[in-house]
Design an enzyme around this catalytic site. Structure first.
Site: not given
Ligand code: BDP
Length: 696
Positions: A176-177, A219, A303, A382, A404, A410
C-alpha cells in the site's frame, strides 16, 4: 550499477588513505564472537577488505608480539569489544564503561604499553554494531586520515529508544502506497523463501540505527490477520531471526477483530474476558517462538478498520487490553492516532478532520499503560507537502508518544519526483510546542525526554520494495538514510546528513557532492512550488494520489477541502469564525495561527480563508503567488534535469541514466501541475497573471 548497495558500497579508498587506515585495521582484536558480535565481525572484515583491499586478521588477544609478522602496522590494532571488556583490558575507564548507553559506543585512539589502538567499544553488542557502522561510515567518506586516526575521540548514543520502520506490505506481494516494486517479504499470500534480500535490507537498516520494524500493513486484511496464528508464526519467526542478526526487533500490525476472524469468538470487545484471554494466549504463543518479539502496531476505528468503538469502548480500553497481554513478555503496543471520521458531511463546517486526533486522544491522556505508545503523524491531516505540526504533540503529557513520518512519498511525488524530506522532518522535530514552556520540541516529546518518560521514538513508513535500487528513484534512498540518521539523533543538521549520504553513495568528487546535495536540499521547496499552494494540501487525484486534480477531493466524503470559489480560497480554522482548530495549540502558536497578520505564509490557506487579492508577507497577492510559484516550480524541475546532466561522466552510467529518466519525467509532470493549477485559479478568480504569462 543499479544502486543496490545503496550507502554501503565500500568502494576502494584512494591509495594513500587506504594505506594509513590499513596500518590500524590489519589486525582486529575482538574477544567476543557469538550472536551479534559475529555480525559486527562479518561487517567489519568484509567492509575493510573492500575499502582497503586487505584481509584483516581477527584475533582475540591484545598483544603486540602476536603481530610480529606485520611490518606495516606494527603495534597497532582495531580493538572491538563491549565497554565492559574494554575496561577489563585497561582501555576504558570503568566509570565510563558503566555509564555507556546500551546502544551507545565510543571510538577512541588509545594506548596500552607498546600497543596503540583504535578502540571501538559498545555499551552492548548492539552499541558495538552501531559503532562499527559509524566507523565504516567515517572510513568510507574519507574522514579517517593520518591525523584523525591519531586522535579519535567519539562518543555517541541514540536519542530515541525506538527507531522504527513500518511496512505497509500485504501478503499478496503488493505494498500500500509502495512505489518501488513489490514486497521483499511476501508473494502470493506466502512468505518469500529466499531471504537474501531481507538480510541485505536488515544490514541497510542497522547501518543507520534502526532497531524495530513491522513487516505488514496497518490495514490488516484477512490473510495478514493470520500472521499471529500458529499457521504463520513459524514464517514470522524465520523472518525475525534475520532481523535479530542485525539488532532489529520484529513487530506485527494486528487486526483488532482478530479474536473473531482468527479465533472464532463472537466478539472482539476489549472488556470481554474471553477476548482478553484469547489475546493473552496469542501473546504467549508468539513469544514462545520469538522471545524478543517487539509487540503490536494497531490501526483501529479508522478508515473502516475495526476497533473498540464498535463495543462502546474507548481507545484506552483497546490498547490496554493488548498491553496487558504483552506485558509479561516485555512487548509493547503502538497505537496509531490516525483516527478520524472519513465519511463526514462536507456541508457541515463544524467538523474538521484536522481536529480529530486531538479530540480523540487528549481526553485519554494518562490512561494508557506504560507499555503503550501513541503513534502520531507529523501533521494533523495526512503527510501533505506542507502541514502544521500535529497539536497532539504538546496536547498529551502523560502518555508515551511516537512520531510517525512517511518515508514513502505518497503525496510528495511517489518516488517519480525528487522530494527529499529531511528538511521537512527537521522542521517538525525542531518545532517548539511550548507544552512546558520554551524548548518542548517535538523531538523531545517523541524521545520521551520532555516529560521524563522511559520510552518513545520515531517511526517511518517504508519507501522500499523489490526494485533493484530498493526505492525506485535512486535519490529516494536519501530519504531512508536521512530518516534513520534523524531517528538516531534529531539534532543532526539536514546539511550534514545530506553531505554524508551523497559521499557514501557517489563518492567524494567535490562537484558531484555539491551538485547532488544542493539538488536534494532544494527539492522539497521545488515540489511545493508546483503543487498545492500555501499549506492547503491535497489537490491530487483521489485514490492513487498522483498528479494534479484541484477538486479531486473537494466534494468527496473523505473530507479535505480548499473551499475555493470566485472570491477566495483556504480553510478557516480560526476560533473566531472557523472550525476552532487553532485552539488546540499552546501559545504563542494558537495566537499566531489564529491571526491573519501573523500566520506564516506557507500555512496561510491551512488556517484562513482569504480573498485572492490578500497580500502575503512576501508582498505578493495570493493569486500572484500561485502563478509565480507554479511557473517557477516547473522551471526549477526542468533545472534539476540540467543540474544532474552536468554530472555526466562523473557518475557511472547505470546510476546516472536511471536518475536522469526520473528527473525528465518529473519536469514533464511539473508542467502539468503548473497548467492545471494556474488555469483553475485563473478561471475561478478571473484575475490575470500580472506578468502576462500564458495560462492555458
Ligand atoms: C493514508 C494512506 C492510506 C493509509 C493511511 C494510514 O493513503 O493508504 O492506510 O494513510 O496511515 O495516508 O493508515
Amino acid at each position: 550499477d543499479t544502486g543496490y548497495d545503496a550507502w554501503l558500497r565500500y568502494d576502494r579508498l584512494p591509495e594513500r588513505q587506504a594505506g594509513v587506515l590499513t596500518g590500524w585495521c590489519r589486525r582486529i582484536v575482538m574477544p567476543e564472537r557469538e550472536g551479534l558480535f559475529h555480525t559486527v565481525r562479518r561487517e567489519l572484515t568484509a567492509a575493510l577488505a573492500s575499502l582497503l583491499g586487505i584481509e584483516p586478521v581477527v584475533t582475540d588477544v591484545l598483544d603486540a608480539d602476536a603481530d610480529a609478522a606485520d611490518t606495516t602496522g606494527a603495534g597497532r590494532a582495531l580493538v572491538v569489544a563491549t565497554a565492559e571488556r574494554a575496561a577489563g583490558l585497561g582501555l576504558l575507564a570503568g566509570e565510563e564503561a558503566g555509564a555507556l548507553h546500551a546502544d551507545g559506543f565510543v571510538i577512541r585512539t588509545v594506548r596500552r604499553g607498546d600497543v596503540r589502538a583504535v578502540l571501538l567499544a559498545g555499551g552492548t553488542a548492539r552499541g558495538l554494531l552501531y559503532g562499527a557502522f559509524h566507523f565504516l561510515r567515517l572510513a568510507s567518506i574519507g574522514s579517517l586520515n593520518d591525523r584523525a586516526l591519531e586522535q579519535l575521540d567519539i562518543a555517541d548514543r541514540p536519542r530515541n529508544p525506538l527507531r522504527m520502520i513500518n511496512h505497509w506490505d500485504n501478503m499478496d506481494g503488493s505494498i500500500e502506497r509502495g512505489y518501488a516494486g513489490k514486497s521483499i517479504f511476501f508473494r502470493d499470500g506466502k512468505f518469500i523463501a529466499d531471504k537474501t534480500r531481507v538480510r541485505d535490507y536488515a544490514r541497510l537498516l542497522a547501518s543507520i540505527g534502526i532497531n524495530a520494524l513491522t513487516i505488514n500493513n496497518v490495514n490488516v486484511h484477512e490473510t495478514e490477520t493470520k500472521l499471529i496464528t500458529d499457521e504463520l508464526l513459524p514464517d514470522v519467526a524465520a523472518t525475525a531471526d534475520i532481523f535479530r542478526e542485525y539488532g532489529i526487533r520484529l513487530m506485527l500490525s494486528i487486526n483488532f477483530a482478530a479474536p473473531i476472524q482468527a479465533g472464532g469468538l463472537p466478539t472482539a470487545d476489549p472488556l470481554d474476558p474471553a477476548v482478553r484471554a484469547w489475546w493473552r494466549e496469542r501473546a504467549a504463543a508468539i513469544f514462545r517462538r520469538i522471545p524478543d518479539f517487539g509487540g503490536f502496531l494497531v490501526k483501529a476505528d479508522s478508515e473502516f478498520r475495526p476497533g473498540p468503538f464498535t463495543y462502546g469502548r474507548d481507545h484506552a480500553d483497546g490498547a490496554n487490553m493488548l498491553a496487558e497481554a504483552l506485558e509479561p513478555f516485555g512487548g509493547i503496543v503502538i497505537w496509531r492516532c490516525f483516527v478520524y471520521n472519513c465519511l463526514q458531511d462536507w456541508r457541515d463546517r463544524t467538523t474538521d478532520r484536522a481536529k480529530a486526533a486531538y479530540d480523540h486522544f487528549v481526553p485519554l491522556d494518562g490512561r494508557f499503560k506504560d507499555n503503550v505508545l501513541l503513534q502520531i503523524k507529523n501533521g494533523p491531516m495526512d503527510f501533505q507537502v506542507r502541514e502544521p505540526v500535529s497539536p497532539l504533540f504538546g496536547g498529551l503529557t502523560r502518555t508515551n508518544q511516537m512520531l510517525e513520518l512517511q518515508i514513502t512519498q505518497e503525496y510528495t511525488g511517489q518516488q517519480r519526483h525528487l522530494c527529499y524530506l529531511v528538511p521537512q522532518w527537521k522542521e517538525v522535530l525542531d518545532f517548539d510546542t511550548y507544552a512546558c514552556g520554551e524548548g518542548t520540541t517535538v523531538a523531545r516529546i517523541a524521545s520521551g525526554s520532555a516529560f521524563g518518560r522511559e520510552t518513545g521514538g520515531i517511526a517511518g513508513v517504508s519507501n522500499i520494495g523489490d526494485d533493484p535500487n530498493w526505492t525506485g528513484h535512486l535519490l529516494a534512498q536519501a530519504n531512508l538514510y536521512g530518516f534513520g540518521r534523524l531517528a538516531w539523533n534529531p539534532e543532526l543538521s539536514a546539511e550534514d546528513i545530506t553531505d554524508e549520504w551523497v559521499r557514501l553513495t557517489f563518492g567524494g568528487d567535490p562537484e558531484t557532492v555539491r551538485t547532488i546535495a544542493e539538488m536534494l536540499l532544494d527539492s522539497w521547496r521545488i515540489y511545493e512550488n508546483y503543487t498545492a499552494p500555501l499549506g492547503v494540501g491535497w489537490m491530487v487525484n483521489p485514490g492513487h494520489h498522483y498528479g494534479p486534480n484541484v477538486d479531486g477531493y473537494e466534494y468527496s466524503k473523505w473530507g479535505t477541502y480548499h473551499f475555493a470559489d470566485c472570491r477566495g480560497i483556504g480553510v478557516d480554522r480560526t476560533v473566531k469564525t472557523g472550525t476552532g482548530f487553532t485552539a488546540q495549540y499552546h501559545k504563542p502558536h494558537s495566537e499566531i495561527y489564529e491571526s491573519l497578520e501573523q500566520c506564516p505564509d506557507e500555512l496561510l490557506l491551512f488556517f484562513h480563508h482569504v480573498p485572492y487579492t490578500h497580500r502575503l508577507h512576501s508582498g505578493k497577492t495570493v493569486i500572484q503567488h500561485i502563478y509565480d510559484t507554479h511557473f517557477e516550480g516547473a522551471e526549477q524541475a526542468r533545472g534539476l534535469v540540467e543540474r544532474w546532466s552536468g554530472l555526466k561522466g562523473r557518475i557511472d552510467t547505470g546510476r546516472f541514466l536511471q536518475v536522469l529518466r526520473r528527473l525528465e519525467e518529473q519536469a514533464e509532470h511539473a508542467k502539468e501541475w503548473r497548467d492545471v493549477i494556474n488555469t483553475y485559479f485563473w478561471r475561478k478568480s478571473g484575475i490575470p497573471d500580472a506578468r502576462g504569462r500564458k495560462i492555458y
